[in-house]
Motif scaffolding. Sequence first.
Motif, PDB file in Angstrom:
ATOM      1  N   SER A 172      51.196  43.530  41.396  1.00  0.00           N
ATOM      2  CA  SER A 172      50.019  43.560  40.242  1.00  0.00           C
ATOM      3  C   SER A 172      48.928  42.768  40.844  1.00  0.00           C
ATOM      4  O   SER A 172      49.061  41.606  41.628  1.00  0.00           O
ATOM      5  N   GLU A 173      47.731  43.172  40.090  1.00  0.00           N
ATOM      6  CA  GLU A 173      46.497  42.511  39.972  1.00  0.00           C
ATOM      7  C   GLU A 173      45.867  42.153  38.963  1.00  0.00           C
ATOM      8  O   GLU A 173      45.851  43.116  38.125  1.00  0.00           O
ATOM      9  N   THR A 174      45.580  40.793  38.682  1.00  0.00           N
ATOM     10  CA  THR A 174      44.988  40.522  37.226  1.00  0.00           C
ATOM     11  C   THR A 174      43.848  39.803  37.562  1.00  0.00           C
ATOM     12  O   THR A 174      43.650  38.859  38.388  1.00  0.00           O
ATOM     13  N   PHE A 175      42.749  40.550  36.909  1.00  0.00           N
ATOM     14  CA  PHE A 175      41.388  40.141  37.077  1.00  0.00           C
ATOM     15  C   PHE A 175      41.024  39.131  35.995  1.00  0.00           C
ATOM     16  O   PHE A 175      41.234  39.621  34.672  1.00  0.00           O
ATOM     17  N   LEU A 176      40.452  37.883  36.462  1.00  0.00           N
ATOM     18  CA  LEU A 176      40.016  36.992  35.242  1.00  0.00           C
ATOM     19  C   LEU A 176      38.789  37.117  35.328  1.00  0.00           C
ATOM     20  O   LEU A 176      37.797  37.096  36.156  1.00  0.00           O
ATOM     21  N   SER A 177      38.168  36.236  33.873  1.00  0.00           N
ATOM     22  CA  SER A 177      36.765  35.865  34.069  1.00  0.00           C
ATOM     23  C   SER A 177      36.372  34.879  32.934  1.00  0.00           C
ATOM     24  O   SER A 177      37.252  34.883  31.926  1.00  0.00           O
ATOM     25  N   PRO A 178      35.437  34.072  33.253  1.00  0.00           N
ATOM     26  CA  PRO A 178      35.049  32.952  32.144  1.00  0.00           C
ATOM     27  C   PRO A 178      34.849  33.701  30.932  1.00  0.00           C
ATOM     28  O   PRO A 178      34.107  34.997  30.788  1.00  0.00           O
ATOM     29  N   PRO A 179      34.784  33.073  29.850  1.00  0.00           N
ATOM     30  CA  PRO A 179      34.680  33.606  28.508  1.00  0.00           C
ATOM     31  C   PRO A 179      33.054  34.043  28.261  1.00  0.00           C
ATOM     32  O   PRO A 179      32.993  34.829  27.174  1.00  0.00           O
ATOM     33  N   ASN A 180      32.164  33.233  28.942  1.00  0.00           N
ATOM     34  CA  ASN A 180      30.709  33.659  28.604  1.00  0.00           C
ATOM     35  C   ASN A 180      30.165  34.462  29.496  1.00  0.00           C
ATOM     36  O   ASN A 180      28.993  34.746  29.714  1.00  0.00           O
ATOM     37  N   ASP A 181      31.198  35.139  30.261  1.00  0.00           N
ATOM     38  CA  ASP A 181      30.486  36.082  31.368  1.00  0.00           C
ATOM     39  C   ASP A 181      30.467  37.601  31.053  1.00  0.00           C
ATOM     40  O   ASP A 181      30.325  37.761  29.973  1.00  0.00           O
ATOM     41  N   VAL A 182      29.943  38.102  31.878  1.00  0.00           N
ATOM     42  CA  VAL A 182      29.459  39.869  31.521  1.00  0.00           C
ATOM     43  C   VAL A 182      30.543  40.352  30.526  1.00  0.00           C
ATOM     44  O   VAL A 182      31.757  40.482  31.012  1.00  0.00           O
TER      45      VAL A 182
END
Length: 264
Positions: free
Chosen positions: A161-171
Amino acid sequence: MVMKYLSLAAFAILLTTATCRASEQSNLFRDVYACPERGSSSVCVYGTIPKGKQVTVIAKGWKSSALPKEKFSNANEDIQNGIRTSTRLRVAASPPKDATMIAILADTSMVNELPFEEVQDGALVGRIGRHIQNTKELNLDPDIRLLKTRLLRLSPTILLSETFLSPPNDVPDLEKQLSSGCSYCENVPILVGQKLMDLFKDVRSTKVNVEHTCGGIEFAFALSGRTYVLSHAFSCESDSFSATLIHDVSQDKPKLVFRLAGGF
């Protein structure tokens, strides 16, 4: 008491055998980089090729036989973990532009790319998400966003599996974020089984303070009855590090059999 010593001796033999086996697998691979200045049919590898060894260069959707040519001094030895020499390879077919490649010391007929099949399993995706959010080693912010998890079936017994994460205030646009090459995301590639195993664990545990680790799974291939997964990790915010990793995923626990890291 005799049985105890015999057990310890057997354990030591198994440990030595496993270490030698991992070393043997590591010696099969060389990291490949583009070197168009040395000719249109050329790619280069860090290190040398033993005399008489057959070589295959493989990337996603492409492979070619390769013939070792001249060796030369590696000007970037301080970046590539002290590897002082590179070798030019003449390939039979030009590789895809900007492809992640690896050289394998084996005949081309012995190396076969393995396709991934993307599958759906909502319950498993939820389990992976909870694992990622609760894993202290990832050192994630409490409000990190899990953008998307892909499940990649490699065989009836191997699932990644691959899980993509991002900061909450990002795009906020998911597709824009993922297509931007990870930008400010984190990526967590995992071998899925009874225990979830982070394929980037080795580079995340380095002493370098890297805020976000990007990259991901590039492709998988079979060689001599074993299954390997090649992944590429790098820092999103700067060129502080990059790493090529190959894991043997033939067993329940992935074994890191090749790593070349630069920028540490």
